[in-house]
Design a protein around this motif. Structure first.
Motif: not given
Length: 578
Positions: A231, A234, A480
């Protein structure tokens, strides 16, 4: 019987002392009977670097299933211990379950790493309904992505039991396993997946995961690679494989240290020879670096794949040259081989200068002036340009796309990126930034990740977020972040490699300690220096870290010690490119 766990009183049915004794004796038994060569405790920073490919992928912790007559809390404890062994798809842990739960429980959904002995409680005085309170210091998701919980996070796990042939067995348990921090690195080890830094697919970026040491890890690595980046990366990195790619079969057989990765023909239908070659290179680097194989064969529905002539190897861990910039009073200067060299226009940038840095790709310099209220650029032709005006600006970072990064050290303020050629700053915000104050930042040499030190009410934190860019390299967002645990005060950060960082908090009157934080291994602290006012670290090379003490003495780090290389130069705020 069930209820909302946050409601109503609960009765204590176990003691910390008993739990600690049982867990300690159980771990001791495992070590004596099956793992006498594996230490299970040790201070942070004492483990040597490991040869991952040579490691035993399936250590024998000698955990055992239930023997009969266990109470409900002992069944849960046995289940926790059983999670140390990944053999036969966590067969030992499943022995503590009813047949129905054993068939549906997913051991790999997550891993909770805890640093305390669980406290067990009965719920509503029901013998068949228990909770376990644990303090979580790290969480791994199903793909091995790590998220640290630096201060520990109290977590409550719920269990239900029923009797099977007169013996208690778990009928309800959360997916995933629970591992004590002292055992974690002997049950798990890091593997490194690689993705590309941009659509040109010329530089590889590491994506470190943590996976259980078990047979069949080659399939786990290949599966995770095809699923895409973590993540925090990403939309910041690229894969040669199309989104949604999967293996054709669940295994990646290895014969004579050659791993065969089989994908559906549809994955390769629209791929050029060059793209296929990039796929193979991505697989090779990920598997060869992570498991005990020497090469990779790519097949499509078990048919050989032609990938064309071998391309140039992509870059890994790119490094700047040894050029350094510093300040002599209010003048920007170069530092080379223990001596200073003037920079054209370096004495005309302004006053109250601090925190200079250099472009990775040209002879241009970014520096704060006016007591950290202005960010200025000194160009190759000796002209000076103001990029941004603000308050309490943090030390800038100059990336390989010619964007200069900073932030205002004000609670909730965004990260700022300004194009070196000029223009309005890009403000990059996120909920995670609103929780503290940015005190330091640095872009990785490959331009894909931003490391940030953030001050919050509970101390200093280190976060890494992928930089999302448009097709022209303009930053448009931050992923994130990944948070890493720190043991020192930190308001400066630098990349020591593509998977290691160094943080510190310089001060002219302080005993300053730097910490080397790794995505792959335990962190370590460097020998403290009294009065260290700046620290320069070069990524990707064996170049020495350079410290300035008391604004006059220059020290180079050799091994674990510091050696004086210059004195009374009057130089400070040294920095490598970036």
């Amino acid at each position: 019987m069930s209820r909302t766990l946050t409601e109503g009183p609960r009765q204590r049915r176990s003691s910390r002392a008993l739990t600690a004794l049982i867990l300690a004796l159980g771990l001791l038994a495992m070590v004596i009977s099956g793992c006498s060569s594996i230490p299970v405790t040790g201070p942070v920073g004492t483990l040597p670097a490991r040869n991952l490919a040579a490691e035993d992928e399936a250590p024998n912790f000698n955990v055992t299933g239930p023997t009969g007559g266990e109470s409900p809390d002992r069944i849960v404890r046995g289940f926790f211990r059983g999670g140390l062994s990944a053999a036969d798809n966590y067969a030992v842990a499943r022995e503590y379950m009813t047949p129905e739960l054993a068939a549906s429980w997913d051991a790999t959904e997550r891993t909770l790493v805890v640093d305390n002995d669980p406290e067990f409680e009965q719920v509503d005085d029901a013998e068949d309904h228990l909770t376990a309170d644990v303090r979580v210091t790290r969480i791994l998701d199903g793909s091995g992505v790590r998220q640290d919980r630096p201060k520990g996070e109290n977590t409550e796990l719920e269990f239900s039991l029923r009797r099977v042939d007169g013996e208690w067995r778990l009928s309800k348990a959360p997916n995933g396993i629970v591992v004590e921090s002292s055992s974690f690195e002997y049950a798990f080890s890091p593997v490194t997946l690689y993705f590309y830094s941009d659509s040109k697919l010329s530089t590889l970026v590491p994506d470190v995961r943590w996976m259980a040491k078990r047979q069949g890890r080659s399939a786990a690595v290949a599966t995770a690679l095809l699923e895409g980046p973590a993540p925090y990366l990403k939309k910041a990195v690229y894969s040669a494989f199309p989104e949604g790619s999967k293996l054709s079969r669940a295994s990646v057989p290895v014969e004579n240290k050659v791993a065969t990765v089989d994908v559906p023909e549809s994955v390769l239908t629209d791929a050029s020879d060059e793209t296929r070659q990039r796929m193979l290179l991505q697989l090779e680097r990920s598997l060869v670096d992570s498991v005990n194989v020497n090469s990779v064969q790519l097949t499509a529905d078990q048919n050989a794949v032609e990938v064309g002539p071998r391309l140039n190897e992509p870059r890994i861990n790119p490094a700047p040259d040894g050029a350094m910039v510093g300040l002599r009073g209010d003048e920007v200067v170069r530092y080379e081989d223990g001596a200073l060299r003037q920079v054209e226009g370096g004495d005309k940038v302004g006053t109250a200068l601090s925190d200079p840095t250099m472009s990775p790709v040209q002879e241009a310099y970014a520096v704060l002036t006016g007591g950290s209220r202005q960010l200025k650029l000194l160009t190759q032709d000796a002209s000076v340009r103001t990029l941004f005006k603000g308050t309490q600006l943090v030390a800038p970072s100059y990336d390989s796309h010619s964007w200069v990064w900073t932030a205002q050290a004000v609670p909730g303020s965004p990260v700022l990126a300004v194009r070196a050629a000029g223009g309005s700053p890009v403000r990059l915000e996120g909920a995670w930034l609103g929780k503290g104050t940015v005190t330091g930042l640095r872009v990785s040499a490959d331009g894909t990740r931003l490391a940030v030190t953030v001050k919050r009410s509970d101390g200093d934190h280190l976060l890494i977020a992928g930089i999302q860019r448009d097709k022209n390299g303009k930053p448009v967002g931050l992923a994130t972040p990944l948070e890493l645990t720190l043991s020192v005060k930190a308001n400066r950060v630098a990349w020591a490699s593509d998977s290691e960082l160094v943080v510190t908090a310089p001060g002219p009157k302080n005993k300053v300690v730097a910490e080397q934080v790794s995505l792959e291994r335990r962190s370590s602290t460097w020998t403290m220096l009294l009065g260290m006012t700046s620290l320069a670290v070069a990524p990707g090379t064996d170049r020495a870290a350079i410290a300035v003490v008391n604004d006059e003495t220059v020290l180079a780090r050799e091994g674990t010690t510091w050696r004086q290389v210059a004195k009374e130069l009057g130089v400070n705020d040294l920095s490598y490119r970036g």
